[in-house]
Design a protein around this motif. Structure first.
Motif, PDB file in Angstrom:
ATOM      1  N   MET A  45      19.366  62.958  43.668  1.00 59.42           N
ATOM      2  CA  MET A  45      19.527  61.751  44.376  1.00 59.42           C
ATOM      3  C   MET A  45      18.991  62.223  45.179  1.00 59.42           C
ATOM      4  O   MET A  45      18.356  63.051  46.001  1.00 59.42           O
ATOM      5  N   SER A  46      17.998  61.059  45.547  1.00 63.64           N
ATOM      6  CA  SER A  46      16.504  61.047  46.501  1.00 63.64           C
ATOM      7  C   SER A  46      17.508  61.013  47.898  1.00 63.64           C
ATOM      8  O   SER A  46      17.682  59.663  47.867  1.00 63.64           O
ATOM      9  N   GLY A  47      16.885  61.699  49.272  1.00 69.10           N
ATOM     10  CA  GLY A  47      17.424  61.445  50.468  1.00 69.10           C
ATOM     11  C   GLY A  47      16.375  59.247  51.003  1.00 69.10           C
ATOM     12  O   GLY A  47      17.425  58.972  51.833  1.00 69.10           O
ATOM     13  N   LEU A  48      15.501  59.211  50.003  1.00 70.64           N
ATOM     14  CA  LEU A  48      14.653  57.977  50.729  1.00 70.64           C
ATOM     15  C   LEU A  48      15.600  56.524  50.033  1.00 70.64           C
ATOM     16  O   LEU A  48      15.185  55.507  50.067  1.00 70.64           O
ATOM     17  N   ALA A  49      15.985  57.033  48.698  1.00 66.08           N
ATOM     18  CA  ALA A  49      16.040  56.106  47.453  1.00 66.08           C
ATOM     19  C   ALA A  49      17.349  55.064  48.390  1.00 66.08           C
ATOM     20  O   ALA A  49      18.485  55.712  49.100  1.00 66.08           O
ATOM     21  N   GLN A  50      17.911  53.851  48.115  1.00 67.06           N
ATOM     22  CA  GLN A  50      17.836  52.720  48.682  1.00 67.06           C
ATOM     23  C   GLN A  50      20.268  53.369  48.327  1.00 67.06           C
ATOM     24  O   GLN A  50      21.064  53.245  49.263  1.00 67.06           O
ATOM     25  N   HIS A  51      20.089  53.334  46.815  1.00 63.67           N
ATOM     26  CA  HIS A  51      21.343  54.101  46.692  1.00 63.67           C
ATOM     27  C   HIS A  51      22.161  55.365  47.514  1.00 63.67           C
ATOM     28  O   HIS A  51      23.236  55.656  47.890  1.00 63.67           O
ATOM     29  N   GLY A 112      12.321  68.910  44.377  1.00 66.69           N
ATOM     30  CA  GLY A 112      12.131  68.830  45.176  1.00 66.69           C
ATOM     31  C   GLY A 112      12.696  68.608  46.837  1.00 66.69           C
ATOM     32  O   GLY A 112      14.081  68.661  46.333  1.00 66.69           O
ATOM     33  N   HIS A 113      12.527  69.136  47.879  1.00 68.05           N
ATOM     34  CA  HIS A 113      13.071  69.141  49.177  1.00 68.05           C
ATOM     35  C   HIS A 113      13.673  67.711  49.717  1.00 68.05           C
ATOM     36  O   HIS A 113      15.072  68.021  50.070  1.00 68.05           O
ATOM     37  N   ASP A 114      13.464  66.894  48.807  1.00 65.51           N
ATOM     38  CA  ASP A 114      14.111  65.488  49.175  1.00 65.51           C
ATOM     39  C   ASP A 114      15.059  64.917  48.356  1.00 65.51           C
ATOM     40  O   ASP A 114      16.211  63.924  48.752  1.00 65.51           O
TER      41      ASP A 114
END
Length: 232
Positions: A45-51, A112-114
């Motif tokens: 999961m990406s830190g930018l993702a809404q979930h 990726g870092h995110d």
């Protein structure tokens, strides 16, 4: 098909979290997943993702996993909704290896870092296996039980590392595109095995659950034959 088999057979589901944008509302998103050693979903999961933002604010979530979702009548097939809580994976290296074994194309994304790896710790599930087979299941019905290969694991590891180092390097080269001098098998269970390479842990999944050392031997030999045949 049992709920446990269904979750292991599939590779993606619909993740529902509690919305921050619209408080109290469910928020659904597509979620590829792998499974940890307990049989719980691993999520990248990406830190930018809404979930992700939702889950960090309130860890309660569910994952809908469906059999043959593209069928003309998907409701004729099994599905299960896993209810639990999302948290960071305790063993990030092991989770990374298991996730990439299921989703090799995610290698670049996973580095990726995110992006971080999370686990949905199952508390309960709702299973629909067909007409008349609709019920709630405790977490114990989804989690993996004792591994039949556990009593034989050390002997398998010793044998592979002592006599079949070339085969381990071949697996890494053919199935992962990696040169792996000094590759060593570090773990094996009924669903797959781990290989330690310079700087990376690689997970290989068996096509089906195995229960005996002889089944493992035949599966490993078949993998070697497939790799060598492809190289010709």
């Amino acid at each position: 098909m049992t709920a446990r088999e269904l979750v292991r057979q599939q590779r993606q589901g619909v993740l529902s979290t509690l919305s921050l944008h619209k408080p109290g509302w469910p928020f659904g998103s597509l979620a590829p997943y792998a499974l940890n050693e307990r049989g719980e979903p691993i999520l990248l999961m990406s830190g930018l993702a809404q979930h992700t933002k939702n889950a960090l604010a309130d860890s309660r979530a569910s994952l809908l996993v469906q059999e043959n979702a593209t069928a003309e009548d998907p409701q004729a097939f099994g599905r299960v909704t896993l209810l639990g809580r999302i948290s960071r994976a305790a063993d990030d290296r092991q989770a990374h290896a298991r996730y990439l074994a299921r989703h090799p194309a995610a290698a670049r994304t996973a580095s990726g870092h995110d992006f971080q790896l999370y686990v949905l710790s199952i508390e309960e599930a709702r299973f629909i296996g067909g007409f008349g087979e609709i019920h709630w299941l405790p977490a114990s019905e989804l989690l993996l039980g004792p591994d039949p290969l556990q009593p034989h694991a050390q002997a398998i590891l010793t044998h592979m590392n002592a006599d079949h180092g070339e085969a381990l390097q071949l697996y890494c080269r053919h199935y992962r595109g990696l040169e792996a001098p000094g590759a060593r098998m570090t773990a094996v269970d009924s669903h797959g095995f781990d290989v330690e390479t310079p700087g990376e842990l690689i997970r290989f999944d068996f096509e089906r659950a195995l229960a005996t050392p002889d089944e493992v031997r035949r599966a490993l030999v078949a993998m070697v034959k497939a790799a060598r045949s492809a190289a010709q």
